[in-house]
Design an enzyme around this catalytic site. Structure first.
Site, mmCIF file in Angstrom:
data_model
loop_
_atom_site.group_PDB
_atom_site.id
_atom_site.type_symbol
_atom_site.label_atom_id
_atom_site.label_comp_id
_atom_site.label_asym_id
_atom_site.label_seq_id
_atom_site.Cartn_x
_atom_site.Cartn_y
_atom_site.Cartn_z
ATOM 1 N N GLU A 353 95.904 16.506 22.326
ATOM 2 C CA GLU A 353 96.550 17.755 22.725
ATOM 3 C C GLU A 353 95.952 18.444 23.952
ATOM 4 O OE1 GLU A 353 94.603 17.265 19.990
ATOM 5 O OE2 GLU A 353 93.490 19.063 19.430
ATOM 6 N N HIS A 386 103.299 17.622 16.621
ATOM 7 C CA HIS A 386 101.898 17.833 16.233
ATOM 8 C C HIS A 386 101.081 18.334 17.422
ATOM 9 C CE1 HIS A 386 98.135 16.615 13.973
ATOM 10 N NE2 HIS A 386 97.683 16.666 15.220
ATOM 11 N N GLU A 387 101.209 17.650 18.540
ATOM 12 C CA GLU A 387 100.388 18.029 19.696
ATOM 13 C C GLU A 387 100.849 19.355 20.288
ATOM 14 O OE1 GLU A 387 97.862 16.396 19.591
ATOM 15 O OE2 GLU A 387 98.544 14.538 18.647
ATOM 16 N N HIS A 390 99.412 22.242 18.483
ATOM 17 C CA HIS A 390 98.027 22.535 18.877
ATOM 18 C C HIS A 390 97.949 23.447 20.110
ATOM 19 C CE1 HIS A 390 95.526 20.111 16.261
ATOM 20 N NE2 HIS A 390 96.026 18.947 16.640
HETATM 21 N N1 BES Z 1 93.204 15.873 18.260
HETATM 22 C C1 BES Z 1 93.807 14.707 17.755
HETATM 23 C C2 BES Z 1 93.411 13.452 18.481
HETATM 24 C C3 BES Z 1 92.027 12.953 18.172
HETATM 25 C C4 BES Z 1 91.779 12.306 16.990
HETATM 26 C C5 BES Z 1 91.000 13.128 19.049
HETATM 27 C C6 BES Z 1 90.512 11.865 16.703
HETATM 28 C C7 BES Z 1 89.725 12.698 18.772
HETATM 29 C C8 BES Z 1 89.482 12.060 17.588
HETATM 30 C C9 BES Z 1 95.326 14.822 17.801
HETATM 31 O O1 BES Z 1 95.822 16.104 17.717
HETATM 32 C C10 BES Z 1 95.816 14.106 16.584
HETATM 33 O O2 BES Z 1 95.591 14.567 15.509
HETATM 34 N N2 BES Z 1 96.467 12.966 16.766
HETATM 35 C C11 BES Z 1 96.941 12.174 15.678
HETATM 36 C C12 BES Z 1 98.414 12.199 15.591
HETATM 37 C C13 BES Z 1 98.966 13.073 14.535
HETATM 38 C C14 BES Z 1 100.472 12.985 14.500
HETATM 39 C C15 BES Z 1 98.379 12.878 13.172
HETATM 40 C C16 BES Z 1 96.526 10.752 15.938
HETATM 41 O O3 BES Z 1 95.969 10.497 17.002
HETATM 42 O O4 BES Z 1 96.764 9.911 15.085
HETATM 43 ZN ZN ZN Z 2 95.826 16.985 15.895
#
Ligand code: BES
Ligand code: ZN
Length: 965
Positions: A353, A386-387, A390
């Site tokens: 995000e 989702h993003e 955020h």
């Molecule tokens: N902030 C996360 C991405 C992330 C995950 C960064 C782990 C660093 C470590 C992002 O907002 C996120 O949660 N992405 C998910 C997708 C969501 C639809 C569950 C992902 O990457 O799977």
């Molecule tokens: Zn997330």
């Protein structure tokens, strides 16, 4: 090299070759602060223009208590703004063959407490020595004069650049710190990193970033904590004709010449006040499409061929409306002039995000109706939601420290369904949270090795501890508990509190109790009646691990709760201040009549209203809005099973899925007999809906894992084939002999279930069908298999086939330029039953030219899911653990997924012994973000062993009896 100076081999070479490059850089000698040296003992500065080497620090310092030994920053300095210029070199250095980036940064800060020490995060960066002989230049901006830098060194363990001053920075004075540095633009998926792809015959390089949680410090020196919010002026230097992107909108591009090279410097508008982990920089040769939504510019960036093929269109159509939806939901307008979404060929997570520049895996953003399934499409809609969620919750208002990560990720994981539902109102995606989050996390949160949602701030210090928080508990339990909260408050009150929370903390930081406070205000204002304060109610869900099983006795009217443990013999060693008692909001109905919410506030309540007579039944946790399981007295179970058998549609569809899931899990916990759980599946031959089938398949999957190497397997296959056959013909019928696509989104999913289970259990017509489709593709080169069905068709055809089918699919995988198609093939390749093909495939997973690093662990897990591949994958991972751990260590999700994935079939004494040995053998290097998963796997194996011993006979008998009839 003197004592206390250490230079690692890898980076030593970088130093040498860079020196041989353009400028007359003197070969790097790194300055390291040795423990043996006294604190005040000055380390001699190197000559101006030399680089100090980051990894050149002592690797095993003896413990001491210097400020720089602390992982948390001292509270002496506050950022004002950063001016950062970065230049990623997208060509290998001709001499050393490495990719690098160079950079300069001026960090403006204010001193808020007198200090003679500057600690600034820095990881794997090499600094150019300044005229003062040090790694940085410090000057005063306003107030007191700047002291001199007395000594500077890099402290590897806590990832700091340490500057010791010969005088004090004084409170309220402002200073700036200038540094010049370079780092490797590695393919390690973290910090400023490199992604590669092929366009025609040309290999193209993308420079991109992934900062969360602690890798901004790998791109430039910064106070890399979420509460150290600042403004950022970013510039990127790149070749003419390249795309340069960052969080802010492009402000200007000017031509510059560096060492005779004609380049462009693109500068971006200053960011809003924000956290470092949300920064993003990209230089690439991508194409894009754009539109404006209100005043916000929305752009989708991707490989030119993907953009030209129209693969960004779906994302572009959905981003604007979803952004608008959230503006309304939060009652707060999006504060930036643009929102970019970019699809990257190499990306570790699903999406990130970054404020104004959201990064995605290609499969999470690009849609092509010729190749993408409805499931791919759903993922795109919900991941964008989702993003974008955020952008407010997380970016505008940021939790103070990572211990509250669950609120950030749990919140986004809840409202992604609201945003997704808004984008695609016909799909009914909101219901799917029950399968994807509630059920998913019930499985881990029912283990004695689980942990509470909330952690203490002081318990989360090291980057690995932070990474470990990105788990199913934070995401899925967070989402489930917030959904329950929003449900019992009503969405109106929930959003009311949410909106004032965002208003109070905009551009700042908060802790999770701040949100409770605002929700409580909304509760008070509206005169809502709750059994306790919101904080007290939520504490029972947030501060203790696990969840309750609520047992309703419809004869006595007693309702009681107990901590639900999948293995009743496991020991809960962590005491809870709440005594494993929850304040449970119970939505329930008596037959079709919905009842007022019943609050279970103690271990047990007795109430006349739960009593029923005759053929009436009680059903609780309507639509599974509550984070708990439900058990009943035998009579009520009987009546519910009877209802399923006679007219299942009287029971809401989500609860049909729930009855199955509860029954199977209660049986595993030895609360009800396993045979009752199996009985919840007997009505399935009449069930056409997706959710109950998905729930049943998910639970029977455990049976497959436990029995696919035993004599139970045959009768079980016979039973399941019998149950699924009507569903198979139902879909054959409504699709006009497999020519049309079912209308509903969920029906499309269930069609996949019908085919996959029918083929798996040996329904010949199904197997012939998929083989003929695949064969046709192989012979004509024309793939006419519908995208929704491809995964299961490929898998079953490859499983039934041999090397010819496998090689064909492998070539298609290698040549595919469409990520979602490649993804389907990559998973299907693991379905072969040939051990030699599986072993060779395992080898490919660790060759980045064959399988991208981002996909390595999931491919190994796919192979382990295959009963033939399981032992091969386990041997492989054990054999290569050290390599996997060191080469692929950057990821956040992958290690726990890998360990859980390759051990989930474990159910024998021997496997348990091997698992324990594995833990012991690798205790030195450890398991990183998979640490918890190792213990969970041991616990699960023990439970599986006991379960098989207790159930095998009965289950075999039951399946036999059911198929005889
Ligand atoms: N902030 C996360 C991405 C992330 C995950 C960064 C782990 C660093 C470590 C992002 O907002 C996120 O949660 N992405 C998910 C997708 C969501 C639809 C569950 C992902 O990457 O799977
Ligand atoms: Zn997330």
């Amino acid at each position: 090299m003197g004592k206390g100076f250490y230079i690692s081999k890898g980076v030593g070479i970088v130093g040498v070759i860079l020196g041989a490059g353009a400028v007359a850089t003197i070969i790097a000698l790194s300055v390291v602060y040795s423990q043996e040296k006294a604190k005040n003992n000055e380390v001699k500065p190197t000559e101006p223009g030399t680089t100090t080497n980051p990894t050149a620090t002592a690797t095993t310092p003896t413990p001491s208590n210097e400020t720089w030994d602390q992982y948390r920053l001292p509270k002496t300095l506050e950022p004002i703004h950063y001016d950062v210029t970065l230049r990623p070199h997208l060509k290998r250095d001709p001499v050393n063959g490495l990719y690098i980036f160079t950079g300069e940064s001026t960090f403006h800060f204010k001193c808020v407490e007198d200090t003679d020490l500057i600690l600034i995060h820095s990881n794997k960066l090499n600094y150019t020595t300044q005229a003062n002989g040090h790694t940085a230049t410090l000057t005063s901006v306003s107030g007191a004069e700047a002291p001199q830098i007395k000594n500077s060194f890099l402290w590897d363990v806590t990832q700091y650049l340490v500057l010791q001053l010969n005088g004090k920075l004084t409170k309220d004075s402002e200073y700036k710190l200038y540094t010049k540095f370079h780092g490797e633009l590695a393919d390690d998926l973290g910090g400023f990193y490199r992604s590669e792809y092929k366009e025609g015959n040309e290999t193209k390089i993308v420079a991109t970033t992934q900062m969360q949680p602690t890798d901004a410090r790998k791109a430039f020196p910064c106070l890399d904590e979420p509460a150290m919010k600042s403004y950022f002026n970013i510039s990127l230097i790149h070749d003419y004709g390249m795309v340069a992107l960052s969080n802010g909108a492009e402000r200007e591009s000017v031509n510059i010449t560096i060492d005779g090279e004609k380049l462009v410097k693109t500068s971006f508008e200053m960011t809003e006040k924000m956290s470092t982990y949300l920064l993003a920089f990209v230089v690439c040769d991508f194409g894009y499409i754009e539109s404006t939504s209100d005043k916000t510019l929305i752009r989708i960036f991707a490989r030119k061929s993907a953009i030209n093929a129209g693969q960004g269109a779906y994302a572009l159509n959905k981003t604007g409306p979803i952004l608008k939806f959230f503006e309304k939901y939060y009652n707060s307008s999006y504060p930036l002039p643009k929102s970019d979404q970019i699809a990257l060929p190499d990306f570790n997570a699903g999406a990130m995000e970054n404020w104004g520049l959201i990064t995605y895996r290609e499969t999470a953003l690009l849609y092509d109706e010729r190749f993408s399934s409805n499931s791919n499409k759903e993922r795109i809609a919900t991941i964008i939601a989702h993003e974008l969620a955020h952008m407010w919750f997380g970016n505008l208002v940021t939790l103070r420290w990572w211990n509250d990560l669950w609120l950030n990720e749990g919140f986004a994981s809840y409202v992604e369904y609201l945003g997704g539902d808004n984008a695609e109102p016909d799909w009914g995606v909101k219901d799917l949270i029950v399968l994807s989050d509630v059920h998913r996390v019930f499985a881990v949160d029912a283990l004695a090795s689980s942990h509470p949602l909330s952690s203490k701030e002081e318990d989360i210090q090291k980057p690995e501890q932070i990474s470990e928080l990105f788990d199913a508990i934070s995401y899925s339990k967070g989402a489930s508990v917030l959904r329950m909260l929003s449900d019992f408050l009503t969405e109106e009150i929930f959003t009311m509190g949410l909106r004032t929370y965002l208003k109070e903390f905009a551009f700042g930081n908060a802790v999770y109790t701040d949100l409770w406070r605002h929700l409580q205000m909304a509760v008070n204002q509206t005169g809502t009646v709750l059994p306790d304060t919101l904080e007290n109610i939520m504490n029972t869900w947030v501060l203790q691990m696990g969840f309750p099983v609520v047992t309703i006795n419809t004869t006595t009217g007693e309702v009681r709760q107990q901590h639900f443990l999948l293995d009743p013999d496991s020991n809960v060693t962590t005491p809870s201040d709440y005594n494993y008692e929850w304040i449970v909001p119970m939505k329930w109905q008596k037959k079709e009549a919905v009842q007022p919410t019943f609050w279970l506030t103690k271990k047990s309540n007795s109430t006349e209203i739960m009593k029923v007579t005759g053929s009436d039944w009680v059903l609780a946790n309507i639509n599974v809005t509550g984070y708990y399981r439900v058990n009943y007295d035998d009579g009520n179970w009987d009546r519910l099973l009877n209802q399923l058998a006679t007219d299942h549609r009287i029971i809401p569809v989500i609860n049909r899925a729930q009855l199955v899931d509860d029954a199977f899990n209660l049986a595993r916990a030895k609360i009800i007999p396993t045979v009752w759980a199996l009985k919840t599946t007997t009505y399935l031959n009449k069930e056409l809906e997706y959710m109950p089938w998905a729930s049943a398949l998910n639970n029977l999957d455990f049976f497959s894992l436990m029995f696919d190497r035993s004599e139970v397997y045959g009768p079980m296959q016979d039973y399941l084939r019998k149950q699924v056959t009507p569903l198979f013909y139902h879909f054959k019928n409504i699709t006009g002999n497999w020519t049309n696509v079912p209308k509903g989104h969920m029906d499309q999913y269930n069609q996949v279930n019908a085919i996959s289970l029918s083929c798996k259990t040996g329904l010949e017509e199904c197997q012939d069908l998929v083989k003929s489709w695949f064969q046709q593709w192989m012979t004509t080169g024309n793939n006419s298999i519908h995208p929704n069905l491809r995964s299961t068709v490929y898998c079953n055809a490859i499983a039934a086939g041999g090397a010819k089918e496998w090689e064909f699919a492998w070539l298609e995988f290698k040549n595919s330029t469409i990520a979602s198609e490649a993804e389907k093939l990559r998973s299907a390749l693991s379905c072969t039953k040939q051990p030699w093909l599986l072993n060779r495939y395992l080898e490919y997973t660790l060759d980045p030219n064959s399988i991208r690093k981002q996909d390595a662990t999931s491919t190994i897990v796919y192979i382990a899911n295959n009963v033939v591949g399981q032992p091969l994958a386990w041997d492989f991972v054990r054999d290569r653990w050290y390599y996997i751990f060191t080469e692929y260590g950057g990821g956040s999700f992958s290690f726990s997924n890998l360990i859980n994935g390759i051990t989930k079939r474990f159910s024998t004494e021997f496997e348990l012994k091997e698992l324990r040995q594995f833990k012991e053998d690798n205790s030195d290097e450890g398991f990183g973000s998979g640490t918890l998963a190792v213990d969970q796997s041991i616990e699960r194996t023990i439970a599986n062993m006991k379960w098989i011993a207790e159930n095998e006979e009965n289950v075999l008998e039951w399946f036999r009896a059911e198929t005889k009839a």
